[in-house]
Design a protein around this motif. Sequence first.
Motif, PDB file in Angstrom:
ATOM      1  N   ALA A 182       0.815  -1.230   0.000  1.00 34.14           N
ATOM      2  CA  ALA A 182       0.000   0.000   0.000  1.00 34.14           C
ATOM      3  C   ALA A 182       0.839   1.266   0.000  1.00 34.14           C
ATOM      4  N   THR A 183       2.135   1.152   0.286  1.00 34.32           N
ATOM      5  CA  THR A 183       3.001   2.331   0.284  1.00 34.32           C
ATOM      6  C   THR A 183       3.722   2.483  -1.058  1.00 34.32           C
ATOM      7  N   GLY A 184       3.423   1.620  -2.012  1.00 34.79           N
ATOM      8  CA  GLY A 184       4.085   1.661  -3.314  1.00 34.79           C
ATOM      9  C   GLY A 184       3.278   2.426  -4.349  1.00 34.79           C
ATOM     10  N   THR A 185       3.785   2.459  -5.550  1.00 34.61           N
ATOM     11  CA  THR A 185       3.191   3.271  -6.627  1.00 34.61           C
ATOM     12  C   THR A 185       1.766   2.811  -6.952  1.00 34.61           C
ATOM     13  N   ILE A 186       1.590   1.527  -7.187  1.00 37.43           N
ATOM     14  CA  ILE A 186       0.258   1.016  -7.517  1.00 37.43           C
ATOM     15  C   ILE A 186      -0.596   0.903  -6.257  1.00 37.43           C
ATOM     16  N   GLY A 187      -0.016   0.342  -5.184  1.00 39.70           N
ATOM     17  CA  GLY A 187      -0.764   0.114  -3.951  1.00 39.70           C
ATOM     18  C   GLY A 187      -1.340   1.396  -3.349  1.00 39.70           C
ATOM     19  N   GLY A 190       3.066  -2.461   4.354  1.00 38.44           N
ATOM     20  CA  GLY A 190       4.278  -2.291   3.553  1.00 38.44           C
ATOM     21  C   GLY A 190       5.339  -3.265   4.010  1.00 38.44           C
ATOM     22  N   HIS A 191       6.524  -3.088   3.478  1.00 37.02           N
ATOM     23  CA  HIS A 191       7.661  -3.900   3.931  1.00 37.02           C
ATOM     24  C   HIS A 191       8.330  -3.211   5.109  1.00 37.02           C
ATOM     25  N   ARG A 192       8.602  -1.910   4.960  1.00 38.03           N
ATOM     26  CA  ARG A 192       9.181  -1.100   6.036  1.00 38.03           C
ATOM     27  C   ARG A 192       8.202  -0.037   6.533  1.00 38.03           C
ATOM     28  N   ARG A 193       7.286   0.391   5.659  1.00 39.31           N
ATOM     29  CA  ARG A 193       6.359   1.476   6.008  1.00 39.31           C
ATOM     30  C   ARG A 193       4.954   0.903   6.203  1.00 39.31           C
ATOM     31  N   GLY A 194       3.952   1.768   6.347  1.00 39.41           N
ATOM     32  CA  GLY A 194       2.564   1.318   6.445  1.00 39.41           C
ATOM     33  C   GLY A 194       2.112   1.094   7.881  1.00 39.41           C
ATOM     34  N   VAL A 232       5.166  -6.525   6.455  1.00 39.55           N
ATOM     35  CA  VAL A 232       5.272  -7.959   6.141  1.00 39.55           C
ATOM     36  C   VAL A 232       6.435  -8.142   5.177  1.00 39.55           C
ATOM     37  N   ASP A 233       7.039  -9.326   5.218  1.00 38.32           N
ATOM     38  CA  ASP A 233       8.012  -9.709   4.199  1.00 38.32           C
ATOM     39  C   ASP A 233       7.406 -10.845   3.398  1.00 38.32           C
ATOM     40  N   LEU A 234       7.049 -10.538   2.145  1.00 38.68           N
ATOM     41  CA  LEU A 234       6.387 -11.543   1.297  1.00 38.68           C
ATOM     42  C   LEU A 234       7.221 -12.816   1.152  1.00 38.68           C
ATOM     43  N   ALA A 235       8.536 -12.698   1.301  1.00 32.58           N
ATOM     44  CA  ALA A 235       9.417 -13.861   1.120  1.00 32.58           C
ATOM     45  C   ALA A 235       9.373 -14.814   2.311  1.00 32.58           C
ATOM     46  N   ALA A 250       2.453  -5.957  -4.556  1.00 31.63           N
ATOM     47  CA  ALA A 250       3.867  -6.035  -4.177  1.00 31.63           C
ATOM     48  C   ALA A 250       4.437  -7.316  -4.760  1.00 31.63           C
ATOM     49  N   GLY A 251       5.742  -7.427  -4.707  1.00 32.03           N
ATOM     50  CA  GLY A 251       6.402  -8.632  -5.211  1.00 32.03           C
ATOM     51  C   GLY A 251       7.606  -8.279  -6.047  1.00 32.03           C
ATOM     52  N   LEU A 252       8.747  -8.794  -5.638  1.00 29.58           N
ATOM     53  CA  LEU A 252       9.997  -8.477  -6.329  1.00 29.58           C
ATOM     54  C   LEU A 252      10.339  -9.528  -7.375  1.00 29.58           C
ATOM     55  N   ASN A 275       9.756 -14.515  -3.919  1.00 29.87           N
ATOM     56  CA  ASN A 275       9.122 -13.282  -3.439  1.00 29.87           C
ATOM     57  C   ASN A 275       7.796 -13.019  -4.145  1.00 29.87           C
ATOM     58  N   LYS A 276       7.839 -12.717  -5.443  1.00 28.83           N
ATOM     59  CA  LYS A 276       6.589 -12.320  -6.117  1.00 28.83           C
ATOM     60  C   LYS A 276       5.622 -13.495  -6.288  1.00 28.83           C
ATOM     61  N   LEU A 277       6.152 -14.684  -6.659  1.00 32.16           N
ATOM     62  CA  LEU A 277       5.254 -15.833  -6.853  1.00 32.16           C
ATOM     63  C   LEU A 277       4.846 -16.461  -5.520  1.00 32.16           C
ATOM     64  N   PRO A 332      -0.852  -5.312 -14.660  1.00 30.62           N
ATOM     65  CA  PRO A 332      -0.614  -3.922 -15.067  1.00 30.62           C
ATOM     66  C   PRO A 332       0.405  -3.835 -16.205  1.00 30.62           C
ATOM     67  N   PRO A 333       0.270  -2.797 -17.038  1.00 31.08           N
ATOM     68  CA  PRO A 333       1.332  -2.465 -17.996  1.00 31.08           C
ATOM     69  C   PRO A 333       2.360  -1.590 -17.262  1.00 31.08           C
ATOM     70  N   TRP A 334       3.341  -1.075 -17.981  1.00 30.19           N
ATOM     71  CA  TRP A 334       4.238  -0.109 -17.347  1.00 30.19           C
ATOM     72  C   TRP A 334       3.416   1.067 -16.806  1.00 30.19           C
ATOM     73  N   VAL A 335       3.689   1.421 -15.577  1.00 29.79           N
ATOM     74  CA  VAL A 335       2.972   2.523 -14.937  1.00 29.79           C
ATOM     75  C   VAL A 335       3.715   3.836 -15.214  1.00 29.79           C
ATOM     76  N   LYS A 336       2.951   4.861 -15.534  1.00 31.20           N
ATOM     77  CA  LYS A 336       3.534   6.156 -15.909  1.00 31.20           C
ATOM     78  C   LYS A 336       4.489   6.679 -14.824  1.00 31.20           C
ATOM     79  N   GLU A 337       4.051   6.636 -13.568  1.00 33.20           N
ATOM     80  CA  GLU A 337       4.875   7.169 -12.475  1.00 33.20           C
ATOM     81  C   GLU A 337       6.169   6.370 -12.305  1.00 33.20           C
ATOM     82  N   THR A 338       6.097   5.061 -12.579  1.00 34.41           N
ATOM     83  CA  THR A 338       7.285   4.206 -12.467  1.00 34.41           C
ATOM     84  C   THR A 338       8.301   4.573 -13.540  1.00 34.41           C
ATOM     85  N   LEU A 339       7.828   4.728 -14.782  1.00 34.16           N
ATOM     86  CA  LEU A 339       8.723   5.094 -15.883  1.00 34.16           C
ATOM     87  C   LEU A 339       9.368   6.457 -15.594  1.00 34.16           C
TER      88      LEU A 339
HETATM   89  N1  LIG Z   1       5.027  -0.193 -11.553  1.00 36.38           N
HETATM   90  C1  LIG Z   1       4.935  -0.836 -12.742  1.00 36.38           C
HETATM   91  O1  LIG Z   1       5.204  -0.272 -13.834  1.00 36.38           O
HETATM   92  C2  LIG Z   1       4.473  -2.266 -12.753  1.00 36.38           C
HETATM   93  C3  LIG Z   1       4.075  -2.859 -13.967  1.00 36.38           C
HETATM   94  C4  LIG Z   1       3.663  -4.190 -13.968  1.00 36.38           C
HETATM   95  C5  LIG Z   1       3.634  -4.907 -12.779  1.00 36.38           C
HETATM   96  N2  LIG Z   1       4.023  -4.304 -11.624  1.00 36.38           N
HETATM   97  C6  LIG Z   1       3.997  -5.081 -10.380  1.00 36.38           C
HETATM   98  O2  LIG Z   1       3.191  -4.436  -9.428  1.00 36.38           O
HETATM   99  C7  LIG Z   1       3.692  -4.682  -8.120  1.00 36.38           C
HETATM  100  C8  LIG Z   1       3.846  -3.349  -7.408  1.00 36.38           C
HETATM  101  O3  LIG Z   1       4.688  -2.528  -8.179  1.00 36.38           O
HETATM  102  P1  LIG Z   1       4.981  -0.998  -7.759  1.00 36.38           P
HETATM  103  O4  LIG Z   1       5.707  -0.380  -8.904  1.00 36.38           O
HETATM  104  O5  LIG Z   1       3.750  -0.348  -7.228  1.00 36.38           O
HETATM  105  O6  LIG Z   1       6.024  -1.226  -6.569  1.00 36.38           O
HETATM  106  P2  LIG Z   1       6.783  -0.151  -5.661  1.00 36.38           P
HETATM  107  O7  LIG Z   1       6.358   1.236  -5.978  1.00 36.38           O
HETATM  108  O8  LIG Z   1       8.241  -0.478  -5.742  1.00 36.38           O
HETATM  109  O9  LIG Z   1       6.249  -0.503  -4.197  1.00 36.38           O
HETATM  110  C9  LIG Z   1       6.527  -1.751  -3.652  1.00 36.38           C
HETATM  111  C10 LIG Z   1       5.616  -1.999  -2.481  1.00 36.38           C
HETATM  112  O10 LIG Z   1       5.866  -3.327  -2.003  1.00 36.38           O
HETATM  113  C11 LIG Z   1       6.360  -3.273  -0.677  1.00 36.38           C
HETATM  114  N3  LIG Z   1       7.398  -4.302  -0.553  1.00 36.38           N
HETATM  115  C12 LIG Z   1       8.676  -4.262  -0.988  1.00 36.38           C
HETATM  116  N4  LIG Z   1       9.319  -5.401  -0.680  1.00 36.38           N
HETATM  117  C13 LIG Z   1       8.412  -6.176  -0.023  1.00 36.38           C
HETATM  118  C14 LIG Z   1       8.464  -7.452   0.603  1.00 36.38           C
HETATM  119  N5  LIG Z   1       9.604  -8.202   0.598  1.00 36.38           N
HETATM  120  N6  LIG Z   1       7.362  -7.913   1.226  1.00 36.38           N
HETATM  121  C15 LIG Z   1       6.213  -7.179   1.237  1.00 36.38           C
HETATM  122  N7  LIG Z   1       6.101  -5.983   0.671  1.00 36.38           N
HETATM  123  C16 LIG Z   1       7.191  -5.491   0.052  1.00 36.38           C
HETATM  124  C17 LIG Z   1       6.862  -1.864  -0.461  1.00 36.38           C
HETATM  125  O11 LIG Z   1       6.809  -1.542   0.944  1.00 36.38           O
HETATM  126  P3  LIG Z   1       7.750  -0.372   1.601  1.00 36.38           P
HETATM  127  O12 LIG Z   1       7.298   0.907   0.965  1.00 36.38           O
HETATM  128  O13 LIG Z   1       7.441  -0.433   3.064  1.00 36.38           O
HETATM  129  O14 LIG Z   1       9.161  -0.733   1.240  1.00 36.38           O
HETATM  130  C18 LIG Z   1       5.862  -1.068  -1.300  1.00 36.38           C
HETATM  131  O15 LIG Z   1       4.655  -0.894  -0.592  1.00 36.38           O
HETATM  132  C19 LIG Z   1       5.012  -5.452  -8.302  1.00 36.38           C
HETATM  133  O16 LIG Z   1       4.774  -6.817  -8.159  1.00 36.38           O
HETATM  134  C20 LIG Z   1       5.376  -5.187  -9.751  1.00 36.38           C
HETATM  135  O17 LIG Z   1       6.116  -6.243 -10.344  1.00 36.38           O
HETATM  136  C21 LIG Z   1       4.434  -3.004 -11.587  1.00 36.38           C
END
Ligand SMILES: NC(=O)c1ccc[n+]([C@@H]2O[C@H](COP(=O)([O-])OP(=O)(O)OC[C@H]3O[C@@H](n4cnc5c(N)ncnc54)[C@H](OP(=O)(O)O)[C@@H]3O)[C@@H](O)[C@H]2O)c1
Length: 204
Positions: free
Chosen positions: A8-13, A30-34, A38-41, A63-65, A85-87, A154-161
């Motif tokens: 929930a602290t990430g770009t999409i969440g 979140g992982h560190r925030r929120g 939680v640690d998904l791994a 979330a998911g690395l 992690n992600k799967l 999701p496709p590539w997110v504008k804010e991420t790019l």
């Molecule tokens: N953004 C894109 O363009 C895009 C496109 C396609 C798919 N996706 C997928 O969408 C998901 C979210 O992407 P995002 O860009 O929004 O990510 P992001 O902005 O990097 O945010 C990641 C979020 O996951 C949390 N997190 C990080 N490591 C974690 C762990 N080990 N266990 C639990 N939570 C963890 C972070 O928490 P903290 O803030 O506390 O660290 C944060 O809330 C990912 O799976 C990504 O592959 C993203």
Amino acid sequence: MKILIIGATGTIGRAVAEGLSGRHAVIKVGHRRGDHQVDLASLDSIKALYRAVGPFDAVVCAAGLAKFGPLAELTERDFLLGLSNKLMGQVNLVLAGLPVIADRGSFTLTSGVLSMEPMAGSAAISPVNAAIEGFVRAAALEMPRGVRINVVSPPWVKETLAAMGMDSSTGQPAASVARGYLAAVDGAMNGIVIDARVYAGHGA
Ligand SMILES: NC(=O)c1ccc[n+]([C@@H]2O[C@H](COP(=O)([O-])OP(=O)(O)OC[C@H]3O[C@@H](n4cnc5c(N)ncnc54)[C@H](OP(=O)(O)O)[C@@H]3O)[C@@H](O)[C@H]2O)c1
């Protein structure tokens, strides 16, 4: 509904949390925030999260690395990151959450369009995203008590790019990507892979 948003602290969440907050009680994880961490791994960490939050109606995971990089440079370790992690992180959210989620609750996971539309650099991400989608389609057939499970791609997110310093003109804003998650939580679908591009042009 009481809804846990992992990532929930990430770009999409963050955009998903904003979209759901008006109508639902949102717990931001979140992982560190929120509100909670939680640690998904770690399955132990996921179980501890569920114990800490108590009864809930829905889980959204944004979330998911996974490792992005040239095939020639990818190592076994890089592949294992995405798998563990992600799967498996998202699979374990479901396995550990099923005994405690409310009747007619829902799980909404995240994959990515690289599952079906790979690009150079996605050899360690594409199989992870495809596996998540396969898991959701199969698991939906065995959800008990009216519980539903779906995945947003999701496709590539504008804010991420933009954050990566890349051309963001082709990216989809997080607010409209979030619409896919809102549809999964508030709707009646089950076992569906939601292509978030369907919501391009829509606000949160
Ligand atoms: N953004 C894109 O363009 C895009 C496109 C396609 C798919 N996706 C997928 O969408 C998901 C979210 O992407 P995002 O860009 O929004 O990510 P992001 O902005 O990097 O945010 C990641 C979020 O996951 C949390 N997190 C990080 N490591 C974690 C762990 N080990 N266990 C639990 N939570 C963890 C972070 O928490 P903290 O803030 O506390 O660290 C944060 O809330 C990912 O799976 C990504 O592959 C993203």
